[in-house]
Design a protein around this motif. Structure first.
Motif, PDB file in Angstrom:
ATOM      1  N   PHE A  55       0.813  -1.215   0.000  1.00  3.56           N
ATOM      2  CA  PHE A  55       0.000   0.000   0.000  1.00  3.56           C
ATOM      3  C   PHE A  55       0.851   1.270   0.000  1.00  3.56           C
ATOM      4  CE2 PHE A  55      -3.752  -2.303   2.269  1.00  3.56           C
ATOM      5  CZ  PHE A  55      -3.927  -3.078   1.141  1.00  3.56           C
ATOM      6  N   LYS A  58       1.950   3.382  -3.257  1.00  2.00           N
ATOM      7  CA  LYS A  58       1.030   4.180  -4.070  1.00  2.00           C
ATOM      8  C   LYS A  58       1.409   5.657  -4.064  1.00  2.00           C
ATOM      9  CE  LYS A  58      -3.864   5.227  -4.782  1.00  2.00           C
ATOM     10  NZ  LYS A  58      -5.250   5.059  -4.299  1.00  2.00           N
ATOM     11  N   HIS A  83      -7.565  -0.537  -2.312  1.00  2.00           N
ATOM     12  CA  HIS A  83      -6.595   0.507  -1.982  1.00  2.00           C
ATOM     13  C   HIS A  83      -6.296   1.377  -3.197  1.00  2.00           C
ATOM     14  CE1 HIS A  83      -3.330   2.393   0.255  1.00  2.00           C
ATOM     15  NE2 HIS A  83      -2.558   2.221  -0.806  1.00  2.00           N
ATOM     16  N   TYR A  84      -6.285   0.764  -4.388  1.00  2.00           N
ATOM     17  CA  TYR A  84      -6.024   1.510  -5.625  1.00  2.00           C
ATOM     18  C   TYR A  84      -7.323   1.941  -6.318  1.00  2.00           C
ATOM     19  CZ  TYR A  84      -0.995   0.745  -5.602  1.00  2.00           C
ATOM     20  OH  TYR A  84       0.345   0.778  -5.283  1.00  2.00           O
ATOM     21  N   ASN A  85      -8.442   1.797  -5.622  1.00  2.00           N
ATOM     22  CA  ASN A  85      -9.751   2.255  -6.120  1.00  2.00           C
ATOM     23  C   ASN A  85     -10.128   1.606  -7.462  1.00  2.00           C
ATOM     24  OD1 ASN A  85     -10.096   4.129  -3.931  1.00  2.00           O
ATOM     25  ND2 ASN A  85      -8.686   5.531  -4.985  1.00  2.00           N
ATOM     26  N   ASP A 108      -8.987   7.060 -13.981  1.00  2.00           N
ATOM     27  CA  ASP A 108      -7.656   7.152 -13.364  1.00  2.00           C
ATOM     28  C   ASP A 108      -6.711   6.026 -13.776  1.00  2.00           C
ATOM     29  OD1 ASP A 108      -8.554   9.398 -11.972  1.00  2.00           O
ATOM     30  OD2 ASP A 108      -9.340   8.162 -10.335  1.00  2.00           O
ATOM     31  N   TYR A 109      -7.192   5.064 -14.530  1.00  2.00           N
ATOM     32  CA  TYR A 109      -6.327   3.933 -14.877  1.00  2.00           C
ATOM     33  C   TYR A 109      -6.865   3.219 -16.115  1.00  2.00           C
ATOM     34  CZ  TYR A 109      -9.961   1.342 -12.355  1.00  2.00           C
ATOM     35  OH  TYR A 109     -11.169   0.836 -11.930  1.00  2.00           O
ATOM     36  N   GLY A 135      -1.764   2.916 -13.898  1.00  2.00           N
ATOM     37  CA  GLY A 135      -2.211   4.137 -13.259  1.00  2.00           C
ATOM     38  C   GLY A 135      -1.127   5.197 -13.319  1.00  2.00           C
ATOM     39  N   TYR A 138       2.288   3.914 -11.700  1.00  2.00           N
ATOM     40  CA  TYR A 138       2.362   2.523 -11.253  1.00  2.00           C
ATOM     41  C   TYR A 138       1.745   1.571 -12.286  1.00  2.00           C
ATOM     42  CZ  TYR A 138      -2.627   2.828 -10.078  1.00  2.00           C
ATOM     43  OH  TYR A 138      -3.989   2.984 -10.139  1.00  2.00           O
ATOM     44  N   LEU A 140       0.185  -2.445 -11.995  1.00  2.00           N
ATOM     45  CA  LEU A 140      -0.126  -3.667 -11.243  1.00  2.00           C
ATOM     46  C   LEU A 140      -0.281  -4.804 -12.238  1.00  2.00           C
ATOM     47  CD1 LEU A 140      -2.939  -2.271  -8.885  1.00  2.00           C
ATOM     48  CD2 LEU A 140      -0.458  -2.190  -8.524  1.00  2.00           C
TER      49      LEU A 140
END
Length: 355
Positions: A55, A58, A83-85, A108-109, A135, A138, A140
């Motif tokens: 976490f 981020k 956590h990353y919405n 946002d991503y 994002g 970042y 994932l």
């Protein structure tokens, strides 16, 4: 195989949209989490013991790559997604491994799904779903189990080779996708070698008794590879056309290179599909030719023995008066005539090139 697909579908029947149900069969003994956090000056590489440890990255000012192995750990993936919405439908697609290669665009991503192909110890092609979330700063990545084609990417980040450490997260997504697409060429090469081996065995007449089934299995493998690769062209095309701060203009040129590779792979797949059909036709033609050879030999033998059987039948009749039967040399004359007919017919067949 069909039963397995039905079971996977049954896992989600009656569930509400966004329900995270892992539909795969692979499982890891523990959740594997690795993190690369880097910029031009430094690179931090860690293997995390819990999902909560990821976490903190981020808020990092550098580029972060969090790689998760083990989609059966649904609760941990959900925690990371919250956590990353990430949207619940995105989390659902991550653990549902029957997804078609695609891209979903959010504010946002970006969410990208594609298939990572490999060849196992039995020379069979294995397909594994890999999901990416791009994002701001970042990436994932989510895999079913350990083992991937990203070792070269990891080494480039560690050593600071090339542009990896000086570019943003959109370039990281590019090199990860490029590693998967480049590995498709290895799969294409393996398929080509199989086709060549089957061609050689059929031409040489040394094909195994299971060659028909082997060709059918190979055809199914090619179709599976085609389903994994063809939709990815649309994904890359949409990334090129995507207008947001997530994909920089200078990076889109690199994605265009992936598109070129996909076109090349797709063309090879189409060629191999045609070759597979040709292999089947070639095998059936070979079987037909062998049958024709057998029939030709049997026909020639029958043609030779029909007149001989006719002569033997006449002189085997139980009539009292057959003049030639009482002649002293009748037996030898009959044998001479029959042998002469046999040799004469062989010479005639040879001259006609029937033998």
């Amino acid at each position: 195989m069909a039963k397995n697909r039905v079971k996977k579908q049954h896992k989600k029947l009656g569930k509400s949209p966004g329900s995270m149900i892992y539909t795969g069969e692979k499982s890891t003994k523990k959740l594997f989490i690795e993190v690369f956090d880097y910029n031009a000056e430094k690179c931090i590489e860690k293997e995390l013991t819990s999902i909560q440890d990821a976490f903190d990255f981020k808020l990092s000012n550098s580029v972060t790559w969090i790689n998760i192995n083990g989609l059966n750990h649904v609760e941990d993936i959900e925690k990371l997604g919250n956590h990353y919405n990430l949207h619940p439908l995105v989390l659902e697609d991550i653990v549902s491994i029957s997804q078609r290669p695609k891209i979903d665009e959010y504010d946002d991503y970006l969410f990208v799904v594609l298939k990572m192909l490999s060849v196992d110890e039995t020379d069979s092609i294995v397909s594994e779903q890999v999901s990416f979330v791009l994002g701001k700063g970042y990436v994932l990545s989510f895999q079913e189990s350990e083992g991937d084609v990203f070792d070269a990417v990891r080494e480039r980040i560690r050593q600071g080779k090339g542009r990896a450490r000086t570019m943003q997260a959109d370039y990281l997504l590019y090199i990860l996708m490029d590693a998967i697409v480049d590995h498709y060429f290895t799969i294409i090469e393996a398929l080509g070698e199989k086709i060549e081996d089957y061609e050689d065995s059929i031409f040489s007449g040394l094909a195994s008794k299971t060659i028909n089934k082997d060709i059918q299995d190979l055809k199914r493998e090619i179709l599976r590879v085609r389903r994994a690769i063809f939709p990815l062209r649309e994904v890359i095309s949409r990334i090129e056309k995507h207008e947001s701060t997530l994909i920089l203009k200078k990076t889109k040129t690199f994605y265009r290179d992936i598109y070129d590779h996909l076109i090349q792979v797709s063309e090879n797949i189409d060629i191999y599909r045609e070759m597979i059909w040709s292999l089947m036709d070639m095998y059936m033609t070979t079987i037909s030719n062998k049958m024709n050879e057998v029939m030709k030999v049997l026909t020639i033998m029958a043609s030779i023995f029909i007149p001989l059987t006719f002569i033997a039948g006449i002189y085997g009749m139980n009539f009292d008066y057959i003049p030639e039967l009482h002649y002293k040399y009748s037996y030898f004359i009959l044998w001479g005539v029959m042998i002469a007919m046999f040799v004469g017919m062989l010479y005639y067949f040879k001259k006609k090139k029937w033998l």
